[in-house]
Design an enzyme around this catalytic site. Structure first.
Site, PDB file in Angstrom:
ATOM      1  N   SER A   8       0.822  -1.201   0.000  1.00 51.55           N
ATOM      2  CA  SER A   8       0.000   0.000   0.000  1.00 51.55           C
ATOM      3  C   SER A   8       0.865   1.264   0.000  1.00 51.55           C
ATOM      4  CB  SER A   8      -0.942  -0.047   1.210  1.00 51.55           C
ATOM      5  OG  SER A   8      -1.887   0.981   1.198  1.00 51.55           O
ATOM      6  N   LYS A  23      -0.404  -4.389  -3.019  1.00 52.83           N
ATOM      7  CA  LYS A  23      -1.708  -3.891  -2.588  1.00 52.83           C
ATOM      8  C   LYS A  23      -1.818  -2.445  -3.067  1.00 52.83           C
ATOM      9  CE  LYS A  23      -5.127  -2.399   0.196  1.00 52.83           C
ATOM     10  NZ  LYS A  23      -5.617  -0.996   0.258  1.00 52.83           N
ATOM     11  N   GLN A  58      -9.051   2.803  -1.420  1.00 50.65           N
ATOM     12  CA  GLN A  58     -10.341   2.650  -0.764  1.00 50.65           C
ATOM     13  C   GLN A  58     -10.817   3.979  -0.182  1.00 50.65           C
ATOM     14  OE1 GLN A  58      -7.893   0.067  -0.067  1.00 50.65           O
ATOM     15  NE2 GLN A  58      -8.954  -1.004  -1.703  1.00 50.65           N
TER      16      GLN A  58
END
Length: 346
Positions: free
Chosen positions: A255, A280, A284
């Site tokens: 991320s 990742k 979101q």
């Protein structure tokens, strides 16, 4: 049809007296959100929503490990340094096949977190498989209060400054800025930015950090389903741009840590050392609902400044260095050794 199914359960389920409308309603919402078939788009009831918010504050009770779904299997993304998970022997990449004897098949990450967490002093047993194991092994872990200081920094005697970042949380930016000021005052020979086992966190914090090396240009882009790109630009401070830098990554780097590593790699501001990252790379947003519940929804994918998809590719190191089981057991760290070699021979 929805209400037909609702009525069928209320009238015919063997333990229907134990069913509550809230239980069925939340279950329906979970199923609705799960239908998009994305492990990072999830419904969270009020309890899970609070736990998620506690995560970002850096304080909670549990085992101290970030988890994710990899190849449809619940996986340890990163055990946090000094926390119960690491002390019990869990490692990045470990596959979790059961929690307290209950299979994790079909479990999303937030529900798994809820099951693994619990009050300080209680225990949870995870059934783990990792490369090199002949069979699944049970690890029983005693939960504790998890207070995560996300940045640790120090100047080594050889003149190399190490900045370890375990998460991109609420405290990260202030702690990192303190480290930057310390770097400037001490003028080290080089910097090692250690993002190994860093599962990510706030996007804005990742951009701020990358901006300390990148003077101008795109740090990361968000690509939406309609092919629209939102470009996030450097904040332009670049106080560390003239320091030779090595970034350490591994399969537990995910991320936001992949955003920083990918940006520094694309601009050739750092040499990336270690293993390919987790991958990742999706964005979101969190939609709060009226009763304290929420939905995390994947709305876009992250691209590096050169347009590489983090989700599809992860970040491949410039120099791949393995940290083996034997290295781990002997407290050897060939990845940091390689970083030191690069910086001390410049």
């Amino acid at each position: 049809m929805f209400w037909e199914a609702w009525d069928a359960l209320k009238q015919n389920y063997v333990d229907r007296s134990e069913l509550t409308d809230k239980q069925l309603f939340y279950g329906a919402l979970r199923g609705l959100v799960a239908a998009v078939d994305d492990p990072y788009t999830v419904f969270m009831d009020p309890q899970v929503t609070k736990e998620f918010e506690d995560d970002l504050s850096g304080t909670f009770e549990g085992i101290g490990a970030e988890i994710g779904i990899k190849e449809d299997i619940l996986t340890i993304v990163a055990p946090l340094p000094g926390m119960p998970a690491e002390k019990a022997g869990l490692k990045a990449g470990d596959k979790i096949y059961a929690i307290n004897g209950t299979s994790t098949a079909g479990l999303n990450t937030d529900e798994a977190v809820r099951r693994i967490r619990g009050p300080k002093g209680t225990q949870v047993t995870l059934s783990i498989f990792r490369q090199g194991f002949k069979a699944i092994q049970d690890f029983t872990i005693t939960r504790d209060s998890i207070v995560v200081k996300s940045v640790n920094a120090k100047l080594r005697e050889d003149g190399i400054y190490i900045i370890e970042i375990s998460n991109f949380n609420n405290d990260t930016l202030n702690l990192f800025n303190s480290a930057v000021r310390d770097v400037i005052s001490k003028n080290p020979k080089g910097i090692i930015l250690d993002l190994r086992n860093n599962p990510g966190g706030y996007l804005d914090t990742a951009i701020e950090l990358a901006s300390e090396w990148i003077e101008g240009g795109v740090v990361v882009s968000e690509k939406y389903s309609d092919q629209r790109l939102d470009e996030h630009l450097s904040r332009g401070r670049a106080r560390l741009k003239d320091f030779a830098t090595v970034v350490l990554v591994n399969q537990g780097s995910a991320s936001a840590s992949e955003i920083v590593a990918g940006a520094l790699q694309d601009y050739k501001k750092a040499t990336i050392v270690g293993k390919k990252t987790f991958g990742k790379g999706s964005v979101q947003t969190m939609q709060n609902l009226s009763d304290g519940s929420s939905i995390k929804i994947t709305v876009a994918k992250w691209l590096t400044p050169k347009g590489r998809s983090i989700s599809d590719e992860g970040i491949k190191p410039d120099i791949e260095v393995e940290l083996t089981e034997e290295d781990y057991n002997k407290d050897n760290d060939p990845q940091i050794d390689k970083a030191l070699e690069i910086l001390l021979t410049k």
